[in-house]
Design a protein around this motif. Structure first.
Motif, PDB file in Angstrom:
ATOM      1  N   PHE A  83       0.834  -1.208   0.000  1.00  0.00           N
ATOM      2  CA  PHE A  83       0.000   0.000   0.000  1.00  0.00           C
ATOM      3  C   PHE A  83       0.871   1.261   0.000  1.00  0.00           C
ATOM      4  O   PHE A  83       0.586   2.228  -0.727  1.00  0.00           O
ATOM      5  CB  PHE A  83      -0.914  -0.016   1.231  1.00  0.00           C
ATOM      6  CG  PHE A  83      -1.697   1.243   1.420  1.00  0.00           C
ATOM      7  CD1 PHE A  83      -2.787   1.537   0.613  1.00  0.00           C
ATOM      8  CD2 PHE A  83      -1.335   2.151   2.416  1.00  0.00           C
ATOM      9  CE1 PHE A  83      -3.503   2.714   0.794  1.00  0.00           C
ATOM     10  CE2 PHE A  83      -2.048   3.314   2.593  1.00  0.00           C
ATOM     11  CZ  PHE A  83      -3.136   3.605   1.786  1.00  0.00           C
ATOM     12  N   VAL A  84       1.936   1.244   0.802  1.00  0.00           N
ATOM     13  CA  VAL A  84       2.835   2.406   0.834  1.00  0.00           C
ATOM     14  C   VAL A  84       3.513   2.596  -0.515  1.00  0.00           C
ATOM     15  O   VAL A  84       3.676   3.725  -1.026  1.00  0.00           O
ATOM     16  CB  VAL A  84       3.880   2.236   1.955  1.00  0.00           C
ATOM     17  CG1 VAL A  84       4.925   3.342   1.899  1.00  0.00           C
ATOM     18  CG2 VAL A  84       3.185   2.226   3.317  1.00  0.00           C
ATOM     19  N   GLY A  85       3.921   1.491  -1.157  1.00  0.00           N
ATOM     20  CA  GLY A  85       4.549   1.591  -2.471  1.00  0.00           C
ATOM     21  C   GLY A  85       3.607   2.153  -3.519  1.00  0.00           C
ATOM     22  O   GLY A  85       4.014   2.935  -4.396  1.00  0.00           O
ATOM     23  N   ILE A 105       9.388  -5.464   0.762  1.00  0.00           N
ATOM     24  CA  ILE A 105      10.418  -6.133   1.571  1.00  0.00           C
ATOM     25  C   ILE A 105      10.561  -5.461   2.933  1.00  0.00           C
ATOM     26  O   ILE A 105      10.626  -6.140   3.972  1.00  0.00           O
ATOM     27  CB  ILE A 105      11.755  -6.143   0.808  1.00  0.00           C
ATOM     28  CG1 ILE A 105      11.621  -6.995  -0.455  1.00  0.00           C
ATOM     29  CG2 ILE A 105      12.866  -6.672   1.696  1.00  0.00           C
ATOM     30  CD1 ILE A 105      12.863  -6.988  -1.318  1.00  0.00           C
ATOM     31  N   ILE A 106      10.621  -4.126   2.933  1.00  0.00           N
ATOM     32  CA  ILE A 106      10.782  -3.414   4.208  1.00  0.00           C
ATOM     33  C   ILE A 106       9.562  -3.618   5.099  1.00  0.00           C
ATOM     34  O   ILE A 106       9.669  -3.867   6.309  1.00  0.00           O
ATOM     35  CB  ILE A 106      11.039  -1.925   3.942  1.00  0.00           C
ATOM     36  CG1 ILE A 106      12.372  -1.733   3.212  1.00  0.00           C
ATOM     37  CG2 ILE A 106      11.047  -1.142   5.248  1.00  0.00           C
ATOM     38  CD1 ILE A 106      12.632  -0.305   2.789  1.00  0.00           C
ATOM     39  N   GLY A 107       8.365  -3.534   4.509  1.00  0.00           N
ATOM     40  CA  GLY A 107       7.145  -3.753   5.305  1.00  0.00           C
ATOM     41  C   GLY A 107       7.068  -5.152   5.864  1.00  0.00           C
ATOM     42  O   GLY A 107       6.698  -5.360   7.026  1.00  0.00           O
ATOM     43  N   GLY A 108       7.418  -6.158   5.058  1.00  0.00           N
ATOM     44  CA  GLY A 108       7.401  -7.530   5.546  1.00  0.00           C
ATOM     45  C   GLY A 108       8.406  -7.763   6.654  1.00  0.00           C
ATOM     46  O   GLY A 108       8.135  -8.500   7.613  1.00  0.00           O
ATOM     47  N   ALA A 109       9.582  -7.142   6.555  1.00  0.00           N
ATOM     48  CA  ALA A 109      10.593  -7.315   7.604  1.00  0.00           C
ATOM     49  C   ALA A 109      10.125  -6.720   8.931  1.00  0.00           C
ATOM     50  O   ALA A 109      10.294  -7.338   9.994  1.00  0.00           O
ATOM     51  CB  ALA A 109      11.907  -6.674   7.151  1.00  0.00           C
ATOM     52  N   PHE A 110       9.550  -5.528   8.865  1.00  0.00           N
ATOM     53  CA  PHE A 110       9.051  -4.922  10.099  1.00  0.00           C
ATOM     54  C   PHE A 110       7.896  -5.738  10.692  1.00  0.00           C
ATOM     55  O   PHE A 110       7.800  -5.908  11.914  1.00  0.00           O
ATOM     56  CB  PHE A 110       8.607  -3.485   9.827  1.00  0.00           C
ATOM     57  CG  PHE A 110       9.702  -2.485   9.949  1.00  0.00           C
ATOM     58  CD1 PHE A 110      10.173  -2.094  11.202  1.00  0.00           C
ATOM     59  CD2 PHE A 110      10.285  -1.929   8.824  1.00  0.00           C
ATOM     60  CE1 PHE A 110      11.195  -1.166  11.323  1.00  0.00           C
ATOM     61  CE2 PHE A 110      11.307  -0.997   8.927  1.00  0.00           C
ATOM     62  CZ  PHE A 110      11.762  -0.614  10.191  1.00  0.00           C
ATOM     63  N   GLY A 111       7.010  -6.246   9.845  1.00  0.00           N
ATOM     64  CA  GLY A 111       5.911  -7.072  10.345  1.00  0.00           C
ATOM     65  C   GLY A 111       6.396  -8.347  10.983  1.00  0.00           C
ATOM     66  O   GLY A 111       5.895  -8.771  12.033  1.00  0.00           O
ATOM     67  N   LEU A 112       7.388  -9.002  10.373  1.00  0.00           N
ATOM     68  CA  LEU A 112       7.951 -10.230  10.938  1.00  0.00           C
ATOM     69  C   LEU A 112       8.594  -9.952  12.289  1.00  0.00           C
ATOM     70  O   LEU A 112       8.370 -10.696  13.256  1.00  0.00           O
ATOM     71  CB  LEU A 112       8.968 -10.809   9.956  1.00  0.00           C
ATOM     72  CG  LEU A 112       9.598 -12.157  10.292  1.00  0.00           C
ATOM     73  CD1 LEU A 112       9.964 -12.897   9.003  1.00  0.00           C
ATOM     74  CD2 LEU A 112      10.872 -12.006  11.142  1.00  0.00           C
ATOM     75  N   LEU A 113       9.391  -8.894  12.379  1.00  0.00           N
ATOM     76  CA  LEU A 113      10.068  -8.586  13.635  1.00  0.00           C
ATOM     77  C   LEU A 113       9.077  -8.257  14.747  1.00  0.00           C
ATOM     78  O   LEU A 113       9.207  -8.739  15.891  1.00  0.00           O
ATOM     79  CB  LEU A 113      11.024  -7.417  13.419  1.00  0.00           C
ATOM     80  CG  LEU A 113      11.844  -6.961  14.634  1.00  0.00           C
ATOM     81  CD1 LEU A 113      12.741  -8.099  15.118  1.00  0.00           C
ATOM     82  CD2 LEU A 113      12.667  -5.722  14.295  1.00  0.00           C
ATOM     83  N   PHE A 114       8.082  -7.457  14.424  1.00  0.00           N
ATOM     84  CA  PHE A 114       7.109  -7.070  15.449  1.00  0.00           C
ATOM     85  C   PHE A 114       6.308  -8.278  15.942  1.00  0.00           C
ATOM     86  O   PHE A 114       6.061  -8.440  17.145  1.00  0.00           O
ATOM     87  CB  PHE A 114       6.164  -6.010  14.867  1.00  0.00           C
ATOM     88  CG  PHE A 114       5.113  -5.548  15.823  1.00  0.00           C
ATOM     89  CD1 PHE A 114       5.408  -4.645  16.840  1.00  0.00           C
ATOM     90  CD2 PHE A 114       3.804  -6.011  15.702  1.00  0.00           C
ATOM     91  CE1 PHE A 114       4.429  -4.230  17.722  1.00  0.00           C
ATOM     92  CE2 PHE A 114       2.831  -5.592  16.584  1.00  0.00           C
ATOM     93  CZ  PHE A 114       3.137  -4.703  17.595  1.00  0.00           C
ATOM     94  N   SER A 115       5.901  -9.172  15.047  1.00  0.00           N
ATOM     95  CA  SER A 115       5.114 -10.350  15.442  1.00  0.00           C
ATOM     96  C   SER A 115       5.929 -11.308  16.304  1.00  0.00           C
ATOM     97  O   SER A 115       5.439 -11.837  17.305  1.00  0.00           O
ATOM     98  CB  SER A 115       4.606 -11.073  14.193  1.00  0.00           C
ATOM     99  OG  SER A 115       3.777 -10.230  13.427  1.00  0.00           O
ATOM    100  N   VAL A 116       7.199 -11.526  15.940  1.00  0.00           N
ATOM    101  CA  VAL A 116       8.039 -12.446  16.715  1.00  0.00           C
ATOM    102  C   VAL A 116       8.294 -11.896  18.111  1.00  0.00           C
ATOM    103  O   VAL A 116       8.244 -12.638  19.116  1.00  0.00           O
ATOM    104  CB  VAL A 116       9.349 -12.720  15.960  1.00  0.00           C
ATOM    105  CG1 VAL A 116      10.345 -13.462  16.850  1.00  0.00           C
ATOM    106  CG2 VAL A 116       9.082 -13.516  14.700  1.00  0.00           C
TER     107      VAL A 116
END
Length: 225
Positions: A83-85, A105-116
């Motif tokens: 959505f940001v892109g 890629i950046i959004g997925g990385a932040f989502g993965l880190l926050f969920s873990v």
């Protein structure tokens, strides 16, 4: 084609008004009844679906683990990055480079880190996923009294029609009598004696009541010589 004026929904919790025209075991059946009335040009703003005996049901859908949490977080972050892109592409004046891939890629990385990290801090307290719903044991379709008879007539084909309100309320579990009990015309234990001219026999003489004055009797006349 006529449009019905929408009913104003009260802002505070208020009990629904109207008569019960039909009762169903599932919400889909009650929804089908309302749809049928709408197809027959019935004023549906007069209807209300009321669920009885509400219960909160939580259905467990699976067990949580680090791989599952990480994959779910990455997908959520990737959608946000997409959505940001898209927004950056619409407002970007430069040509040749697309911000879609870096944003995903950046959004997925932040989502993965926050969920873990969230799952790591909550480890042992909720290691499963679930879905919650509010369900009822039965669903009643209510209608304004002036149109209740018409709604019952239209719903005869699908069943579930209720004849109307339940019987009159009772006080303390004892039904309210509709008629007063009969009052005997004569006192209990007293009957009117039948006279000889009515075809009955004369009452037998009984003992005199105690305390009654005795009738004096005349002595026999002395013999004459």
């Amino acid at each position: 084609m006529s449009f019905n004026r929408p009913t104003k929904v009260p802002r505070t919790p208020t009990l629904p008004q109207g008569e019960t025209v039909a009762t169903y075991g599932t919400y889909l059946e009650a929804q089908r009844a309302v749809e049928l009335l709408a197809e027959k040009s019935f004023p549906v703003p007069m209807l209300t679906i009321v669920g009885a005996d509400l219960r909160m049901v939580e259905r467990v859908t699976g067990k949580l683990s680090y791989p599952r949490v990480a994959s779910g977080g990455f997908l959520t972050g990737a959608w946000f990055g997409l959505f940001v892109g898209l927004v950056l592409t619409l407002f970007s004046t430069e040509e040749g480079t697309s911000p879609f891939l870096p944003s995903i890629i950046i959004g997925g990385a932040f989502g993965l880190l926050f969920s873990v990290l969230t799952y790591a801090f909550a480890r042992g307290r909720r290691d499963f996923t679930s879905s919650s719903q509010i369900v009822a044991s039965s669903y009643a379709v209510l209608c304004h009294p002036e149109k209740a008879h018409q709604a019952r007539h239209l719903l005869q084909g699908i069943g579930g029609v209720n004849a109307g309100w339940p019987p009159a309320a009772t006080a303390g579990g004892v039904p309210t009598p509709t008629q007063p009990p009969a009052v005997p015309t004569q006192p209990l234990g007293l009957t009117k004696p039948r006279l000889p001219e009515d075809g009955g026999s004369a009452p037998a003489p009984g003992p005199e009541a105690p305390g009654a004055p005795e009738t004096p009797t005349q002595p026999p006349a002395p013999p004459q010589s």
